[in-house]
Scaffold this motif. Sequence first.
Motif, PDB file in Angstrom:
ATOM      1  N   GLU A  62       0.845  -1.306  -0.064  1.00 22.71           N
ATOM      2  CA  GLU A  62      -0.029  -0.102  -0.073  1.00 22.71           C
ATOM      3  C   GLU A  62       0.875   1.141   0.125  1.00 22.71           C
ATOM      4  N   SER A  66      -1.078   3.065  -2.903  1.00 21.01           N
ATOM      5  CA  SER A  66      -1.973   4.258  -2.489  1.00 21.01           C
ATOM      6  C   SER A  66      -1.478   5.412  -3.251  1.00 21.01           C
ATOM      7  N   ASN A  69      -2.321   5.500  -6.897  1.00 17.97           N
ATOM      8  CA  ASN A  69      -3.722   5.513  -7.045  1.00 17.97           C
ATOM      9  C   ASN A  69      -4.336   6.709  -7.021  1.00 17.97           C
ATOM     10  N   ARG A  70      -3.611   7.685  -6.093  1.00 19.52           N
ATOM     11  CA  ARG A  70      -4.069   8.888  -5.861  1.00 19.52           C
ATOM     12  C   ARG A  70      -3.715   9.923  -6.905  1.00 19.52           C
TER      13      ARG A  70
END
Length: 267
Positions: A62, A66, A69-70
């Motif tokens: 993550e 993350s 993906n952000r």
Amino acid sequence: MPRFRRSALAVVLASVAGLTACTYNEELGRSQLLFAGRDDMAQAAAGSWEQLKKQQPISRDERYTSRLNRVAPKLIRAAGGNPAQWEYLVFEDKSLNAFALPGGRIGIHTGIMDIMQNDAQLAAVVGHEIAHVNYRHSGERYSQNMVASIGIGAASIAAGVSCDGTPQERRACEQRSGALVQALGIGAVYGAILPYSRKHELEADEGGVRYMARAGYDTCEAVRFWQRMQASSAGQQRPPEFASTHPASDTRINNLRQITSQQGKRC
Ligand SMILES: [Zn+2]
């Protein structure tokens, strides 16, 4: 008739069909020699991307996913695209690399993510890769390779393209598929990401910074990121594509400083 991967064949047919194909790229602001259409290149890259996903471990960590993906959807939108039509993944690989394939596929290595200090630095890398795709650099490289007839039998074999027939047919098939492999820069599957030209790199840097600004990121982070890349890749025997010696880091950083100063920034 040589056996040839369908996608590769599509590109070859497209290139035969459009022998003189000079296209003006609005966003890039210059004409390009393009024998293969966007869709043909995307189709040709699809198989390589699937193969890569099978061969290279995909990170589910993550800390990496993350952030990607952000950041990625914002950059894709800023570049005029639809995030749903793009695929972006983190690959477990310690090298300082990132790459993009036609059709909207981006791969970022864990190694390069490890040297990033914030989202904006990832935005610099993702923006750069999106620019390579939007500017159709692979298509251009493919067309240039076709013209130069750089065909390497070994590359086509590595790509899983088998060429047979008469010796002439075989040679022609190997040349086409070799050009395709080089064009996609998908050496990643076979051990190395192939470098773009210095001109393509500088164009991608410029486009990336433009997308960054539109997405609301501090573009000075692109300069800072490249300084970190320079420090991290110093002493490495074979610089990765992303930090390829052409252009030299200094040229690259100066170029980025110039672009950001046009945006009214002092980095
Ligand atoms: Zn690049």
